[in-house]
Design a protein around this motif. Structure first.
Motif, PDB file in Angstrom:
ATOM      1  N   GLU A   1     -54.129  10.037 -88.421  1.00  0.00           N
ATOM      2  CA  GLU A   1     -54.524   9.517 -87.114  1.00  0.00           C
ATOM      3  C   GLU A   1     -56.030   9.312 -87.110  1.00  0.00           C
ATOM      4  O   GLU A   1     -56.788  10.141 -87.612  1.00  0.00           O
ATOM      5  CB  GLU A   1     -54.115  10.486 -86.010  1.00  0.00           C
ATOM      6  CG  GLU A   1     -54.442  10.009 -84.620  1.00  0.00           C
ATOM      7  CD  GLU A   1     -53.861  10.899 -83.535  1.00  0.00           C
ATOM      8  OE1 GLU A   1     -53.825  10.443 -82.385  1.00  0.00           O
ATOM      9  OE2 GLU A   1     -53.453  12.047 -83.826  1.00  0.00           O
TER      10      GLU A   1
ATOM     11  N   SER B   1     -44.293  14.131 -96.005  1.00  0.00           N
ATOM     12  CA  SER B   1     -43.222  14.506 -95.074  1.00  0.00           C
ATOM     13  C   SER B   1     -42.121  15.260 -95.822  1.00  0.00           C
ATOM     14  O   SER B   1     -42.065  15.256 -97.059  1.00  0.00           O
ATOM     15  CB  SER B   1     -42.633  13.260 -94.402  1.00  0.00           C
ATOM     16  OG  SER B   1     -43.531  12.746 -93.445  1.00  0.00           O
TER      17      SER B   1
ATOM     18  N   PRO C   1     -47.588   7.260 -90.128  1.00  0.00           N
ATOM     19  CA  PRO C   1     -46.703   8.348 -90.557  1.00  0.00           C
ATOM     20  C   PRO C   1     -46.135   8.111 -91.956  1.00  0.00           C
ATOM     21  O   PRO C   1     -46.102   6.986 -92.447  1.00  0.00           O
ATOM     22  CB  PRO C   1     -45.576   8.293 -89.524  1.00  0.00           C
ATOM     23  CG  PRO C   1     -45.488   6.839 -89.160  1.00  0.00           C
ATOM     24  CD  PRO C   1     -46.908   6.320 -89.225  1.00  0.00           C
TER      25      PRO C   1
ATOM     26  N   PHE D   1     -40.408  10.489 -83.642  1.00  0.00           N
ATOM     27  CA  PHE D   1     -41.831  10.706 -83.931  1.00  0.00           C
ATOM     28  C   PHE D   1     -42.709  10.074 -82.859  1.00  0.00           C
ATOM     29  O   PHE D   1     -43.618  10.708 -82.332  1.00  0.00           O
ATOM     30  CB  PHE D   1     -42.159  10.129 -85.315  1.00  0.00           C
ATOM     31  CG  PHE D   1     -43.623  10.049 -85.612  1.00  0.00           C
ATOM     32  CD1 PHE D   1     -44.319  11.170 -86.011  1.00  0.00           C
ATOM     33  CD2 PHE D   1     -44.308   8.852 -85.492  1.00  0.00           C
ATOM     34  CE1 PHE D   1     -45.682  11.105 -86.281  1.00  0.00           C
ATOM     35  CE2 PHE D   1     -45.662   8.767 -85.756  1.00  0.00           C
ATOM     36  CZ  PHE D   1     -46.357   9.901 -86.153  1.00  0.00           C
TER      37      PHE D   1
ATOM     38  N   SER E   1     -48.282   6.710 -96.142  1.00  0.00           N
ATOM     39  CA  SER E   1     -49.416   6.372 -95.281  1.00  0.00           C
ATOM     40  C   SER E   1     -50.711   6.243 -96.087  1.00  0.00           C
ATOM     41  O   SER E   1     -51.667   5.618 -95.626  1.00  0.00           O
ATOM     42  CB  SER E   1     -49.586   7.432 -94.189  1.00  0.00           C
ATOM     43  OG  SER E   1     -49.838   8.704 -94.763  1.00  0.00           O
TER      44      SER E   1
ATOM     45  N   TYR F   1     -48.554  12.691 -90.696  1.00  0.00           N
ATOM     46  CA  TYR F   1     -49.159  11.425 -90.295  1.00  0.00           C
ATOM     47  C   TYR F   1     -50.675  11.514 -90.295  1.00  0.00           C
ATOM     48  O   TYR F   1     -51.257  12.583 -90.192  1.00  0.00           O
ATOM     49  CB  TYR F   1     -48.642  10.951 -88.937  1.00  0.00           C
ATOM     50  CG  TYR F   1     -48.988  11.784 -87.739  1.00  0.00           C
ATOM     51  CD1 TYR F   1     -50.004  11.400 -86.865  1.00  0.00           C
ATOM     52  CD2 TYR F   1     -48.280  12.942 -87.444  1.00  0.00           C
ATOM     53  CE1 TYR F   1     -50.295  12.149 -85.727  1.00  0.00           C
ATOM     54  CE2 TYR F   1     -48.575  13.691 -86.320  1.00  0.00           C
ATOM     55  CZ  TYR F   1     -49.582  13.297 -85.468  1.00  0.00           C
ATOM     56  OH  TYR F   1     -49.874  14.047 -84.349  1.00  0.00           O
TER      57      TYR F   1
ATOM     58  N   ILE G   1     -42.809  15.702 -90.275  1.00  0.00           N
ATOM     59  CA  ILE G   1     -43.307  14.346 -90.478  1.00  0.00           C
ATOM     60  C   ILE G   1     -44.834  14.399 -90.480  1.00  0.00           C
ATOM     61  O   ILE G   1     -45.461  14.739 -89.480  1.00  0.00           O
ATOM     62  CB  ILE G   1     -42.791  13.378 -89.395  1.00  0.00           C
ATOM     63  CG1 ILE G   1     -41.260  13.360 -89.370  1.00  0.00           C
ATOM     64  CG2 ILE G   1     -43.363  11.978 -89.619  1.00  0.00           C
ATOM     65  CD1 ILE G   1     -40.596  12.930 -90.675  1.00  0.00           C
TER      66      ILE G   1
ATOM     67  N   MET H   1     -38.301   7.886 -86.812  1.00  0.00           N
ATOM     68  CA  MET H   1     -39.570   7.311 -86.329  1.00  0.00           C
ATOM     69  C   MET H   1     -39.570   7.173 -84.804  1.00  0.00           C
ATOM     70  O   MET H   1     -40.610   7.351 -84.166  1.00  0.00           O
ATOM     71  CB  MET H   1     -39.850   5.970 -87.001  1.00  0.00           C
ATOM     72  CG  MET H   1     -40.276   6.075 -88.461  1.00  0.00           C
ATOM     73  SD  MET H   1     -41.833   6.979 -88.690  1.00  0.00           S
ATOM     74  CE  MET H   1     -41.257   8.575 -89.272  1.00  0.00           C
TER      75      MET H   1
ATOM     76  N   THR I   1     -49.049  17.115 -88.801  1.00  0.00           N
ATOM     77  CA  THR I   1     -47.608  17.178 -89.044  1.00  0.00           C
ATOM     78  C   THR I   1     -46.929  17.532 -87.734  1.00  0.00           C
ATOM     79  O   THR I   1     -47.418  18.359 -86.964  1.00  0.00           O
ATOM     80  CB  THR I   1     -47.275  18.249 -90.105  1.00  0.00           C
ATOM     81  OG1 THR I   1     -47.986  17.956 -91.303  1.00  0.00           O
ATOM     82  CG2 THR I   1     -45.784  18.256 -90.426  1.00  0.00           C
TER      83      THR I   1
END
Length: 123
Positions: free
Chosen positions: A18, A64, A56, A86, A37, A16, A14, A83, A6
């Motif tokens: 990865e 989020s 994200p 982000f 996501s 996400y 936000i 975004m 986050t």
């Protein structure tokens, strides 16, 4: 292995996902509506050995922040602004886009470098 992170963008958390090495080409995965996501849960492991993947959740989606409509303007312009912030916050300088549904108008704004996004990118 997919990690969950986050980052704070202008007061919004936000979330996400990865995966993959930052040494590989990066793909920014922008989800559709009404998903998050999470829609990429099967794609990420398949591509993670060849790509660096970032997926994200937009504000109001997934994990989020979910501000009320009185607190946040849920438009494609505003989502693209978040975004853009982000992308800058996590240090993506070069990436490809994978767009799905809602991701298209958000991603196209990022790709064209819409001038109004600079105020968020330049903070």
């Amino acid at each position: 292995m997919t990690t969950h992170r986050t980052v704070s963008i202008n007061g919004l958390d936000i979330f996400y996902r990865e995966a993959g090495s930052r040494d590989h080409p990066t793909i920014l995965l922008l989800h559709g509506f009404p998903t998050s996501s999470q829609m990429f849960r099967n794609l990420i492991p398949v591509l993670a050995d060849q790509f660096h993947l970032i997926a994200p959740d937009y504000p109001g989606f997934g994990y989020s922040s979910m501000p009320t409509v009185d607190e946040f303007d849920y438009t494609f312009d505003r989502l693209a602004e978040v975004m853009a912030g982000f992308v800058d916050a996590i240090g993506l300088n070069r990436y490809s886009l994978y767009l799905m549904d809602y991701g298209a108008p958000i991603g196209y704004r990022l790709a064209t470098g819409a001038s109004h996004l600079c105020k968020y990118r330049c903070k």
